[in-house]
Design a protein around this motif. Structure first.
Motif, mmCIF file in Angstrom:
data_model
loop_
_atom_site.group_PDB
_atom_site.id
_atom_site.type_symbol
_atom_site.label_atom_id
_atom_site.label_comp_id
_atom_site.label_asym_id
_atom_site.label_seq_id
_atom_site.Cartn_x
_atom_site.Cartn_y
_atom_site.Cartn_z
ATOM 1 N N THR A 97 0.858 -1.184 0.000
ATOM 2 C CA THR A 97 0.000 0.000 0.000
ATOM 3 C C THR A 97 0.895 1.234 0.000
ATOM 4 O O THR A 97 1.840 1.322 0.782
ATOM 5 N N TRP A 98 0.568 2.149 -0.895
ATOM 6 C CA TRP A 98 1.334 3.383 -1.005
ATOM 7 C C TRP A 98 0.535 4.530 -0.393
ATOM 8 O O TRP A 98 -0.664 4.635 -0.603
ATOM 9 N N CYS A 99 1.212 5.380 0.369
ATOM 10 C CA CYS A 99 0.586 6.571 0.947
ATOM 11 C C CYS A 99 1.016 7.802 0.150
ATOM 12 O O CYS A 99 2.190 7.946 -0.200
ATOM 13 N N GLN A 100 0.040 8.658 -0.110
ATOM 14 C CA GLN A 100 0.301 9.885 -0.865
ATOM 15 C C GLN A 100 0.561 11.022 0.118
ATOM 16 O O GLN A 100 -0.136 11.164 1.122
ATOM 17 N N HIS A 101 1.560 11.838 -0.186
ATOM 18 C CA HIS A 101 1.932 12.981 0.655
ATOM 19 C C HIS A 101 1.890 14.230 -0.225
ATOM 20 O O HIS A 101 2.793 14.460 -1.033
ATOM 21 N N GLU A 102 0.814 15.013 -0.062
ATOM 22 C CA GLU A 102 0.658 16.242 -0.854
ATOM 23 C C GLU A 102 1.726 17.256 -0.466
ATOM 24 O O GLU A 102 2.159 17.306 0.687
ATOM 25 N N ASN A 103 2.124 18.070 -1.445
ATOM 26 C CA ASN A 103 3.059 19.172 -1.207
ATOM 27 C C ASN A 103 4.319 18.708 -0.466
ATOM 28 O O ASN A 103 4.701 19.253 0.563
ATOM 29 N N SER A 104 4.946 17.648 -1.007
ATOM 30 C CA SER A 104 6.121 17.078 -0.346
ATOM 31 C C SER A 104 7.113 16.583 -1.389
ATOM 32 O O SER A 104 6.788 16.465 -2.568
ATOM 33 N N PHE A 105 8.322 16.255 -0.917
ATOM 34 C CA PHE A 105 9.328 15.669 -1.803
ATOM 35 C C PHE A 105 10.282 14.812 -0.989
ATOM 36 O O PHE A 105 10.342 14.900 0.233
ATOM 37 N N LEU A 106 11.000 13.964 -1.701
ATOM 38 C CA LEU A 106 12.069 13.135 -1.129
ATOM 39 C C LEU A 106 13.374 13.583 -1.810
ATOM 40 O O LEU A 106 13.383 13.861 -3.011
ATOM 41 N N TYR A 107 14.461 13.632 -1.048
ATOM 42 C CA TYR A 107 15.753 14.045 -1.613
ATOM 43 C C TYR A 107 16.328 12.979 -2.533
ATOM 44 O O TYR A 107 16.092 11.791 -2.343
ATOM 45 N N SER A 108 17.104 13.405 -3.478
ATOM 46 C CA SER A 108 17.988 12.605 -4.337
ATOM 47 C C SER A 108 17.283 11.613 -5.234
ATOM 48 O O SER A 108 16.458 10.820 -4.792
ATOM 49 N N TYR A 109 17.685 11.617 -6.475
ATOM 50 C CA TYR A 109 17.148 10.687 -7.461
ATOM 51 C C TYR A 109 17.730 9.295 -7.231
ATOM 52 O O TYR A 109 18.909 9.148 -6.908
ATOM 53 N N ALA A 110 16.894 8.273 -7.444
ATOM 54 C CA ALA A 110 17.329 6.888 -7.231
ATOM 55 C C ALA A 110 17.285 6.081 -8.522
ATOM 56 O O ALA A 110 17.651 4.911 -8.522
ATOM 57 N N GLY A 111 16.809 6.670 -9.615
ATOM 58 C CA GLY A 111 16.724 5.924 -10.869
ATOM 59 C C GLY A 111 15.926 6.707 -11.887
ATOM 60 O O GLY A 111 15.732 7.914 -11.760
ATOM 61 N N ALA A 112 15.432 6.010 -12.880
ATOM 62 C CA ALA A 112 14.718 6.622 -13.995
ATOM 63 C C ALA A 112 13.404 7.257 -13.547
ATOM 64 O O ALA A 112 12.897 6.972 -12.465
ATOM 65 N N SER A 113 12.867 8.118 -14.424
ATOM 66 C CA SER A 113 11.551 8.718 -14.177
ATOM 67 C C SER A 113 10.558 8.140 -15.180
ATOM 68 O O SER A 113 10.946 7.576 -16.210
ATOM 69 N N TYR A 114 9.252 8.270 -14.862
ATOM 70 C CA TYR A 114 8.201 7.611 -15.638
ATOM 71 C C TYR A 114 7.025 8.548 -15.870
ATOM 72 O O TYR A 114 6.790 9.479 -15.111
ATOM 73 N N ASN A 115 6.259 8.250 -16.924
ATOM 74 C CA ASN A 115 5.046 9.014 -17.219
ATOM 75 C C ASN A 115 3.867 8.579 -16.371
ATOM 76 O O ASN A 115 2.910 9.335 -16.218
ATOM 77 N N SER A 116 3.901 7.355 -15.816
ATOM 78 C CA SER A 116 2.771 6.891 -15.003
ATOM 79 C C SER A 116 3.247 6.553 -13.592
ATOM 80 O O SER A 116 4.370 6.057 -13.390
ATOM 81 N N LEU A 117 2.378 6.814 -12.649
ATOM 82 C CA LEU A 117 2.682 6.508 -11.252
ATOM 83 C C LEU A 117 2.880 5.003 -11.066
ATOM 84 O O LEU A 117 3.791 4.581 -10.354
ATOM 85 N N GLU A 118 2.038 4.192 -11.725
ATOM 86 C CA GLU A 118 2.157 2.738 -11.574
ATOM 87 C C GLU A 118 3.515 2.239 -12.044
ATOM 88 O O GLU A 118 4.137 1.408 -11.383
ATOM 89 N N ASP A 119 3.978 2.733 -13.190
ATOM 90 C CA ASP A 119 5.293 2.315 -13.689
ATOM 91 C C ASP A 119 6.394 2.722 -12.711
ATOM 92 O O ASP A 119 7.324 1.950 -12.450
ATOM 93 N N ALA A 120 6.286 3.922 -12.160
ATOM 94 C CA ALA A 120 7.294 4.395 -11.202
ATOM 95 C C ALA A 120 7.271 3.552 -9.926
ATOM 96 O O ALA A 120 8.328 3.199 -9.387
#
Length: 152
Positions: A84-107
């Motif tokens: 289960t994934w929790c959504q956090h509005e108006n937030s971010f996590l530091y540092s990139y860990a890999g590729a980016s995606y067009n869909s949330l599911e793929d990410a």
């Protein structure tokens, strides 16, 4: 039109009286109404019912009451297919860990396969791409309106 063979006891003027007598008589397996005998109801041995009567007789037998249908078991709740994934509005996590995606599911799927990834941050300033992030701390203030997801 039907009849049962052989008499099993007395005859009656009413079907109810004949039914009650038949239930008390071990030899009786049913009732036959005889139109040629003042429509009297006769106890009969049977037990086979003959579904043709040359004289217009009608017969009744005790039917076994069907067993009630068991109540169906409720459908179990489907097991979640993943975390289960929790959504956090108006937030971010530091540092990139890999590729980016067009869909949330793929990410999310990529993040689960990536040992360095601890969450996803959507970047509105980069066509709303979903980026894998190292985190793990969630920063709940985003100057650019980002949204993040972490496994709950």
């Amino acid at each position: 039109n039907s009849f049962l063979y052989s008499y099993a006891g007395a005859s009656y003027n009413s079907l109810e009286d004949a039914k009650n007598a038949c239930l008390e008589n071990a030899k009786c397996n049913g009732i036959t109404q005889e139109p040629y005998n003042s429509n009297r109801y006769t106890q009969r041995v049977g037990p086979e019912i003959h579904d043709w009567s040359p004289t217009g007789e009608t017969s009744w037998t005790v039917c076994d009451e069907p067993e009630p249908e068991p109540e169906p078991e409720p459908e179990p709740e489907p097991e979640p297919t993943g975390p289960t994934w929790c959504q956090h509005e108006n937030s971010f996590l530091y540092s990139y860990a890999g590729a980016s995606y067009n869909s949330l599911e793929d990410a999310k799927n990529a993040c689960l396969e990536n040992a360095k990834c601890n969450g996803i941050t959507q970047e509105p300033y980069k066509s709303n791409r979903y980026t894998q992030r190292v985190g793990p701390e969630i920063h709940d203030w985003s100057p650019t309106g980002e949204t993040s997801w972490t496994v709950c």
